[in-house]
Design a protein around this motif. Sequence first.
Motif, PDB file in Angstrom:
ATOM      1  N   ILE A 177      14.015   7.638 -13.559  1.00  0.00           N
ATOM      2  CA  ILE A 177      14.627   8.663 -14.400  1.00  0.00           C
ATOM      3  C   ILE A 177      16.041   8.220 -14.742  1.00  0.00           C
ATOM      4  CG2 ILE A 177      15.414  11.064 -14.557  1.00  0.00           C
ATOM      5  CD1 ILE A 177      13.172  11.810 -12.627  1.00  0.00           C
ATOM      6  N   LEU A 178      16.383   8.300 -16.028  1.00  0.00           N
ATOM      7  CA  LEU A 178      17.713   7.942 -16.510  1.00  0.00           C
ATOM      8  C   LEU A 178      18.353   9.166 -17.150  1.00  0.00           C
ATOM      9  CD1 LEU A 178      19.775   5.593 -17.052  1.00  0.00           C
ATOM     10  CD2 LEU A 178      18.657   5.330 -19.283  1.00  0.00           C
ATOM     11  N   VAL A 179      19.619   9.419 -16.790  1.00  0.00           N
ATOM     12  CA  VAL A 179      20.379  10.527 -17.388  1.00  0.00           C
ATOM     13  C   VAL A 179      21.410   9.912 -18.315  1.00  0.00           C
ATOM     14  CG1 VAL A 179      21.689  12.623 -16.932  1.00  0.00           C
ATOM     15  CG2 VAL A 179      20.136  11.724 -15.172  1.00  0.00           C
ATOM     16  N   GLU A 234      28.672  11.456 -11.953  1.00  0.00           N
ATOM     17  CA  GLU A 234      27.445  12.156 -12.320  1.00  0.00           C
ATOM     18  C   GLU A 234      26.230  11.247 -12.126  1.00  0.00           C
ATOM     19  OE1 GLU A 234      26.674  15.087 -12.841  1.00  0.00           O
ATOM     20  OE2 GLU A 234      28.209  16.220 -13.928  1.00  0.00           O
ATOM     21  N   LEU A 235      25.106  11.875 -11.812  1.00  0.00           N
ATOM     22  CA  LEU A 235      23.862  11.139 -11.640  1.00  0.00           C
ATOM     23  C   LEU A 235      23.513  10.400 -12.924  1.00  0.00           C
ATOM     24  CD1 LEU A 235      21.344  10.646  -9.779  1.00  0.00           C
ATOM     25  CD2 LEU A 235      20.296  12.610 -10.934  1.00  0.00           C
ATOM     26  N   LEU A 236      23.179   9.121 -12.786  1.00  0.00           N
ATOM     27  CA  LEU A 236      22.809   8.302 -13.931  1.00  0.00           C
ATOM     28  C   LEU A 236      21.353   7.841 -13.851  1.00  0.00           C
ATOM     29  CD1 LEU A 236      23.667   6.703 -16.507  1.00  0.00           C
ATOM     30  CD2 LEU A 236      24.246   4.797 -14.966  1.00  0.00           C
ATOM     31  N   MET A 237      20.895   7.505 -12.639  1.00  0.00           N
ATOM     32  CA  MET A 237      19.582   6.857 -12.546  1.00  0.00           C
ATOM     33  C   MET A 237      18.966   7.126 -11.179  1.00  0.00           C
ATOM     34  SD  MET A 237      18.914   2.793 -13.124  1.00  0.00           S
ATOM     35  CE  MET A 237      17.345   1.994 -12.898  1.00  0.00           C
ATOM     36  N   VAL A 238      17.654   7.365 -11.176  1.00  0.00           N
ATOM     37  CA  VAL A 238      16.856   7.487  -9.950  1.00  0.00           C
ATOM     38  C   VAL A 238      15.731   6.475 -10.073  1.00  0.00           C
ATOM     39  CG1 VAL A 238      15.512   9.024  -8.475  1.00  0.00           C
ATOM     40  CG2 VAL A 238      17.355   9.961  -9.893  1.00  0.00           C
ATOM     41  N   THR A 239      15.548   5.616  -9.069  1.00  0.00           N
ATOM     42  CA  THR A 239      14.545   4.573  -9.184  1.00  0.00           C
ATOM     43  C   THR A 239      13.960   4.221  -7.822  1.00  0.00           C
ATOM     44  OG1 THR A 239      14.087   2.357 -10.100  1.00  0.00           O
ATOM     45  CG2 THR A 239      16.210   2.662  -8.987  1.00  0.00           C
ATOM     46  N   GLY A 285       0.862  -1.168   0.000  1.00  0.00           N
ATOM     47  CA  GLY A 285       0.000   0.000   0.000  1.00  0.00           C
ATOM     48  C   GLY A 285       0.902   1.223   0.000  1.00  0.00           C
ATOM     49  N   THR A 286       1.597   1.454  -1.088  1.00  0.00           N
ATOM     50  CA  THR A 286       2.757   2.350  -1.111  1.00  0.00           C
ATOM     51  C   THR A 286       2.817   3.069  -2.456  1.00  0.00           C
ATOM     52  OG1 THR A 286       3.899   0.797   0.348  1.00  0.00           O
ATOM     53  CG2 THR A 286       5.287   2.366  -0.803  1.00  0.00           C
ATOM     54  N   SER A 287       3.605   4.164  -2.529  1.00  0.00           N
ATOM     55  CA  SER A 287       3.794   4.884  -3.783  1.00  0.00           C
ATOM     56  C   SER A 287       5.234   5.393  -3.863  1.00  0.00           C
ATOM     57  CB  SER A 287       2.819   6.064  -3.890  1.00  0.00           C
ATOM     58  OG  SER A 287       2.736   6.543  -5.218  1.00  0.00           O
ATOM     59  N   HIS A 288       5.715   5.598  -5.087  1.00  0.00           N
ATOM     60  CA  HIS A 288       7.075   6.099  -5.275  1.00  0.00           C
ATOM     61  C   HIS A 288       7.080   7.250  -6.276  1.00  0.00           C
ATOM     62  CE1 HIS A 288      11.453   6.095  -5.367  1.00  0.00           C
ATOM     63  NE2 HIS A 288      11.312   6.365  -6.654  1.00  0.00           N
ATOM     64  N   LEU A 289       7.978   8.200  -6.050  1.00  0.00           N
ATOM     65  CA  LEU A 289       8.189   9.283  -7.017  1.00  0.00           C
ATOM     66  C   LEU A 289       9.682   9.540  -7.173  1.00  0.00           C
ATOM     67  CD1 LEU A 289       8.921  12.149  -5.308  1.00  0.00           C
ATOM     68  CD2 LEU A 289       6.513  11.885  -4.703  1.00  0.00           C
ATOM     69  N   SER A 290      10.067   9.933  -8.390  1.00  0.00           N
ATOM     70  CA  SER A 290      11.461  10.266  -8.704  1.00  0.00           C
ATOM     71  C   SER A 290      11.496  11.635  -9.361  1.00  0.00           C
ATOM     72  CB  SER A 290      12.072   9.227  -9.645  1.00  0.00           C
ATOM     73  OG  SER A 290      12.175   7.955  -9.031  1.00  0.00           O
ATOM     74  N   ILE A 291      12.461  12.471  -8.940  1.00  0.00           N
ATOM     75  CA  ILE A 291      12.529  13.845  -9.425  1.00  0.00           C
ATOM     76  C   ILE A 291      13.986  14.253  -9.626  1.00  0.00           C
ATOM     77  CG2 ILE A 291      12.068  16.277  -8.853  1.00  0.00           C
ATOM     78  CD1 ILE A 291       9.614  15.297  -7.290  1.00  0.00           C
TER      79      ILE A 291
END
Length: 583
Positions: A556-558, A473-478, A395-401
Amino acid sequence: MRLPRLFLALLYSSLVVLSISACSSATDTGAGDAGKAPWEAGAMATAANPHAVDAAMKMLRAGGHAVDAAVAAHAVLGLVEPQSSGLGGGAFMLVYQRDPGSLVFHDGRELAPAGATPGMFMDDGEVMGFMEAWQSGRAIGVPGVVALYEDTHRKYGKLPWATVLQPAITLAREGFEVSPRMAGFLPRIAELGRLDENPGAAQYFYPQGKALQPGHLLKNPQYAETLSRIAEEGSSAFYSGAIARAIVEQARAEPNPGTLSLQDIANYRTREREVLCEPFRKLRVCAPVAPSSAAAQIMMLSYYDQFTQQDMDPEQQLAAFVDAQRLAYADRDHYFGDPDFVTVPLQQLLSPAYLRQRASERFAPDAIPVHGEPEAAGTDVTLIWGKDSTGEVPGTSHLSIVDSEGNAVSMTATVEAPFGSGRWAAGFLLNNQMTDFAREYRADEPAQANAVAPGKRPRSSMSPLMVFDEGGELLMVTGSPGGNSIPAYVFKSLVGILDWNMTPQEAADYPNVIARGETVRVEVSAAAGQEIADMLKSLGYKVEERKGENSGLHIILVEGGQLSGAADSRREGKVGALPPLDP
C-alpha cells in the motif's frame, strides 16, 4: 537493447549512510501526532486471497482498526490458503498507531519445545535430509498465531473479538471454492511428502484418494468449531484442552516423533519487540528487529545508496542492486537469531562506520560473499558464530492494511514449507518451523547463531516493513512471503517504488532478482527477466534462471492524500479500498 524503465531511472546524487536511531518496544516514527491533519486517504487492504480481503474490508467498513481487519483476513487465509499459513503456524505483525505516531513489533513466532536439542536433526553424524525433517514430528514448534490474534486485538481492536473471527467461521461452514493455486500444489506435495497419508489431512485434501480440484466446494467444520471455541473462550481454548492435546498427539506421532508437550503449548507467549526506524534519503524506513530479517533491508538500502550515482548506465545500476543484497545477506545469515538467546549486533551492523567499511568490501561478481566483521570498523562487538547452515522453504503469506484513521498493519505469517509439516489437528495444519533453525550441529565447532535451543524462536526471513515521509506521515506498507528470498523481494518493492518511480503494482510484478550467496537467481519468466539475466551474465555473475518465484508482495502506498495498492500477480489476491469517512 531497450531496457525497462526500472534501470533507466536516474538516482539522487547525494550519498546517504544510515545511522542508528534510539528505539523502544513502542517506537516513535519520527514526527509524533503534532500538527498532523485529519486522515483523509480512506482505507485499504491487500492480501493473497479475495476471501481474506473481503473479510478485512468488512471489518474496515464497520469502523474496525487495522488489527481487526488483519485478524479477520488472516483467519480466512488459514482456511483458504493452508499451504501458506494458518492457526498452526506463526506470524510477525508490525502495528502503526497514527495517534500517537508509534510502531510496535508483535512477535508471534513459533517456539522450540523444552525437549529440543541442538543436534535433534542429526543422525549418526549426518544431517537429516530436509524432506525427512520437514515431514517429522520434530519439525513442529509451538504455534503462535492465535496468541498473536488475541494479544493484538486486546491492545488495538475496536470490534468485538467474536466479530473479527466470524467471517472465517462462516466461510468454513458454508464452504469456499478451492483455488487453482491450492489445487496445483496437491499432486506435487503428495509425491514429496505425506500430506496424502496423514490422518485428517488425507481425507480433507485428497477425498476418495484424489487431490482436490479447482472450483471444488470445500467445507471445514473442524476449522469452524476450533475458531468458534476461540471466539467464545479466547486463546485458552487453543493453548489448553482438546485442541492442545490434538496438537501434541500429532507432534509425537511417528515417523520421527517430536517432544512437544502440553506444558510447552500452555507456556507460549508473544513478545513485543523494538522497531528500527532509519533514514533513507528524506524518508524513514521502519523495520522489526530480530528474529525478523527486516533490518537486512535497511542494510541493503544503505549499500545500494553508496553504490549508486547520477548518470549510471543500466549495468552499473543493476550491479548495485545485486551487490547490496550479497553484502547484507551474508551478514544476516551469520549474525541474526533469536535476541532472547543470542546477541544480535544490529547497532554495530547499522553503524555508519561499519556500513562504509562494508560497502568498500564489495564482492567481485565471481566471488563467494562472506560476512563482515563489525569490530574491524571500530565498533564494539566480538561474536564468534559457526558458519550458518540454515535452509528455509517458502510457505508463507503477507497482508497489508491501512484503516480509515490512518493506522496500519504489515503482517507476514507462515507454516514454513508448503502445507507445513503435513500433520493435521482440529481442522488445521501444523507448522514445520523447527526446520528454520540450523539443522547441522557439530559439538566441536562454534555454535551457529540460529542453532536449536529449548524455548528459542527460529530466525525468520519474514520482513514486514513500513516507510514514512519527511513529515512523519505513513508512506508505504509492504512485505512478502518467499522463504530466504523474502529480503530480496521486499528490497525490490522498496527500491522500485522509492527510487525507480514505479507504481506498487509495477514493483510487485517486476522480475525478482535474488542475490544470496554466490548465485544470483533471476525470474526469467517475467517480462524483462531474460534481459536482466543476460546482463548479469555479461558482468560475470553466476546466474540461475528461474521460471517462477514465490513472492507475494502486498503493498500500500500513500501519495498525494490517496491510497494505491498492489496484490502480487504470482498469487491470487486483490486490493480492496474504501473512500474517506464522511466528516
